[in-house]
Design a protein around this motif. Structure first.
Motif, mmCIF file in Angstrom:
data_model
loop_
_atom_site.group_PDB
_atom_site.id
_atom_site.type_symbol
_atom_site.label_atom_id
_atom_site.label_comp_id
_atom_site.label_asym_id
_atom_site.label_seq_id
_atom_site.Cartn_x
_atom_site.Cartn_y
_atom_site.Cartn_z
ATOM 1 N N CYS A 1 0.844 -1.189 0.000
ATOM 2 C CA CYS A 1 0.000 0.000 0.000
ATOM 3 C C CYS A 1 0.882 1.242 0.000
ATOM 4 C CB CYS A 1 -0.911 -0.011 1.230
ATOM 5 S SG CYS A 1 -1.951 1.447 1.348
ATOM 6 N N MET A 2 0.594 2.192 -0.884
ATOM 7 C CA MET A 2 1.376 3.414 -0.966
ATOM 8 C C MET A 2 0.983 4.405 0.123
ATOM 9 S SD MET A 2 3.375 2.681 -3.384
ATOM 10 C CE MET A 2 4.181 4.193 -3.830
ATOM 11 N N GLY A 3 -0.122 4.142 0.818
ATOM 12 C CA GLY A 3 -0.553 5.030 1.891
ATOM 13 C C GLY A 3 0.067 4.659 3.227
ATOM 14 N N CYS A 4 -0.102 3.399 3.650
ATOM 15 C CA CYS A 4 0.334 2.992 4.990
ATOM 16 C C CYS A 4 1.478 1.983 4.977
ATOM 17 C CB CYS A 4 -0.850 2.420 5.767
ATOM 18 S SG CYS A 4 -1.479 0.857 5.113
ATOM 19 N N GLN A 5 1.959 1.595 3.807
ATOM 20 C CA GLN A 5 3.091 0.666 3.634
ATOM 21 C C GLN A 5 2.775 -0.775 4.027
ATOM 22 O OE1 GLN A 5 5.754 2.024 1.950
ATOM 23 N NE2 GLN A 5 4.387 3.779 1.980
ATOM 24 N N HIS A 6 1.498 -1.129 4.242
ATOM 25 C CA HIS A 6 1.110 -2.508 4.545
ATOM 26 C C HIS A 6 1.281 -3.340 3.272
ATOM 27 C CE1 HIS A 6 -1.134 -5.683 6.579
ATOM 28 N NE2 HIS A 6 -1.774 -5.862 5.444
ATOM 29 N N SER A 7 1.769 -4.577 3.407
ATOM 30 C CA SER A 7 1.914 -5.418 2.220
ATOM 31 C C SER A 7 0.993 -6.626 2.315
ATOM 32 C CB SER A 7 3.361 -5.858 2.010
ATOM 33 O OG SER A 7 3.749 -6.780 2.992
ATOM 34 N N VAL A 8 0.521 -7.057 1.159
ATOM 35 C CA VAL A 8 -0.438 -8.155 1.045
ATOM 36 C C VAL A 8 0.046 -9.081 -0.064
ATOM 37 C CG1 VAL A 8 -2.833 -8.732 0.489
ATOM 38 C CG2 VAL A 8 -2.337 -6.632 1.728
ATOM 39 N N MET A 9 -0.087 -10.393 0.141
ATOM 40 C CA MET A 9 0.255 -11.353 -0.905
ATOM 41 C C MET A 9 -1.034 -12.005 -1.405
ATOM 42 S SD MET A 9 3.004 -14.457 -0.922
ATOM 43 C CE MET A 9 4.436 -13.447 -1.098
ATOM 44 N N LEU A 10 -1.201 -11.996 -2.729
ATOM 45 C CA LEU A 10 -2.392 -12.569 -3.362
ATOM 46 C C LEU A 10 -1.973 -13.564 -4.435
ATOM 47 C CD1 LEU A 10 -4.227 -9.218 -4.135
ATOM 48 C CD2 LEU A 10 -4.897 -10.814 -2.380
ATOM 49 N N PRO A 11 -2.767 -14.629 -4.629
ATOM 50 C CA PRO A 11 -2.508 -15.496 -5.789
ATOM 51 C C PRO A 11 -2.650 -14.671 -7.073
ATOM 52 C CG PRO A 11 -4.112 -16.489 -4.305
ATOM 53 C CD PRO A 11 -3.885 -15.081 -3.831
ATOM 54 N N ARG A 12 -1.872 -14.998 -8.082
ATOM 55 C CA ARG A 12 -1.863 -14.240 -9.340
ATOM 56 C C ARG A 12 -3.267 -14.125 -9.943
ATOM 57 N NH1 ARG A 12 1.872 -12.812 -13.578
ATOM 58 N NH2 ARG A 12 3.595 -13.502 -12.283
ATOM 59 N N SER A 13 -4.053 -15.193 -9.913
ATOM 60 C CA SER A 13 -5.396 -15.166 -10.506
ATOM 61 C C SER A 13 -6.315 -14.193 -9.758
ATOM 62 C CB SER A 13 -6.002 -16.565 -10.511
ATOM 63 O OG SER A 13 -6.083 -17.064 -9.185
ATOM 64 N N GLU A 14 -6.205 -14.151 -8.433
ATOM 65 C CA GLU A 14 -7.025 -13.238 -7.636
ATOM 66 C C GLU A 14 -6.597 -11.787 -7.880
ATOM 67 O OE1 GLU A 14 -7.959 -12.419 -2.933
ATOM 68 O OE2 GLU A 14 -7.345 -14.438 -3.532
ATOM 69 N N PHE A 15 -5.286 -11.549 -7.953
ATOM 70 C CA PHE A 15 -4.770 -10.210 -8.219
ATOM 71 C C PHE A 15 -5.263 -9.712 -9.580
ATOM 72 C CE2 PHE A 15 -1.468 -7.460 -10.081
ATOM 73 C CZ PHE A 15 -1.466 -6.435 -9.151
ATOM 74 N N ALA A 16 -5.233 -10.578 -10.576
ATOM 75 C CA ALA A 16 -5.668 -10.196 -11.923
ATOM 76 C C ALA A 16 -7.141 -9.785 -11.935
ATOM 77 C CB ALA A 16 -5.426 -11.332 -12.904
ATOM 78 N N LYS A 17 -7.957 -10.387 -11.072
ATOM 79 C CA LYS A 17 -9.371 -10.027 -10.987
ATOM 80 C C LYS A 17 -9.572 -8.697 -10.263
ATOM 81 C CE LYS A 17 -10.712 -14.515 -9.999
ATOM 82 N NZ LYS A 17 -11.491 -15.445 -9.214
ATOM 83 N N LYS A 18 -8.722 -8.405 -9.275
ATOM 84 C CA LYS A 18 -8.919 -7.237 -8.417
ATOM 85 C C LYS A 18 -8.239 -5.967 -8.914
ATOM 86 C CE LYS A 18 -9.767 -9.744 -4.174
ATOM 87 N NZ LYS A 18 -9.430 -9.864 -2.747
ATOM 88 N N ILE A 19 -7.333 -6.082 -9.880
ATOM 89 C CA ILE A 19 -6.634 -4.890 -10.384
ATOM 90 C C ILE A 19 -7.564 -4.100 -11.307
ATOM 91 C CG2 ILE A 19 -5.616 -6.124 -12.330
ATOM 92 C CD1 ILE A 19 -3.147 -4.381 -12.059
ATOM 93 N N LYS A 20 -7.512 -2.772 -11.168
ATOM 94 C CA LYS A 20 -8.310 -1.913 -12.028
ATOM 95 C C LYS A 20 -7.486 -1.409 -13.197
ATOM 96 C CE LYS A 20 -11.611 1.864 -11.545
ATOM 97 N NZ LYS A 20 -12.190 2.800 -10.561
ATOM 98 N N LYS A 21 -6.298 -0.814 -12.889
ATOM 99 C CA LYS A 21 -5.416 -0.343 -13.964
ATOM 100 C C LYS A 21 -4.013 -0.104 -13.425
ATOM 101 C CE LYS A 21 -6.865 4.463 -13.436
ATOM 102 N NZ LYS A 21 -7.433 5.611 -14.080
ATOM 103 N N VAL A 22 -3.056 -0.034 -14.343
ATOM 104 C CA VAL A 22 -1.676 0.293 -13.996
ATOM 105 C C VAL A 22 -1.556 1.806 -14.075
ATOM 106 C CG1 VAL A 22 0.739 0.049 -14.666
ATOM 107 C CG2 VAL A 22 -0.796 -1.903 -14.849
ATOM 108 N N LEU A 23 -1.104 2.433 -12.996
ATOM 109 C CA LEU A 23 -0.980 3.897 -12.937
ATOM 110 C C LEU A 23 0.372 4.371 -13.432
ATOM 111 C CD1 LEU A 23 -2.599 4.396 -9.428
ATOM 112 C CD2 LEU A 23 -3.661 4.826 -11.638
ATOM 113 N N ALA A 24 1.442 3.675 -13.039
ATOM 114 C CA ALA A 24 2.787 4.105 -13.441
ATOM 115 C C ALA A 24 3.711 2.906 -13.492
ATOM 116 C CB ALA A 24 3.323 5.127 -12.450
#
Length: 66
Positions: free
Chosen positions: A39-62
């Motif tokens: 997280c760019m706000g609070c620096q918390h990190s989360v690990m997700l399976p690739r398939s779940e991440f692909a579903k939850k991503i909206k867009k690449v910002l940079a």
């Protein structure tokens, strides 16, 4: 059929849902079978399976190469 979004290591991405700290900007810090994002706000990190991440991503910002 849903198009796969391209993302790479160290990209900043926007997720569909906000983090409890109030931001939805994340940085990809590890890639493999699982994706670790920080997280760019609070620096918390989360690990997700690739398939779940692909579903939850909206867009690449940079990307670092831009």
């Amino acid at each position: 059929m849903q198009q796969q979004k391209e993302f790479h290591l160290h990209d900043e991405v926007e997720m569909k849902k906000q983090h409890p700290c109030g931001t939805n900007r994340w940085k990809v810090i590890r890639m493999g079978a699982d994706i670790r994002i920080k997280c760019m706000g609070c620096q918390h990190s989360v690990m997700l399976p690739r398939s779940e991440f692909a579903k939850k991503i909206k867009k690449v910002l940079a990307s670092p190469g831009e």
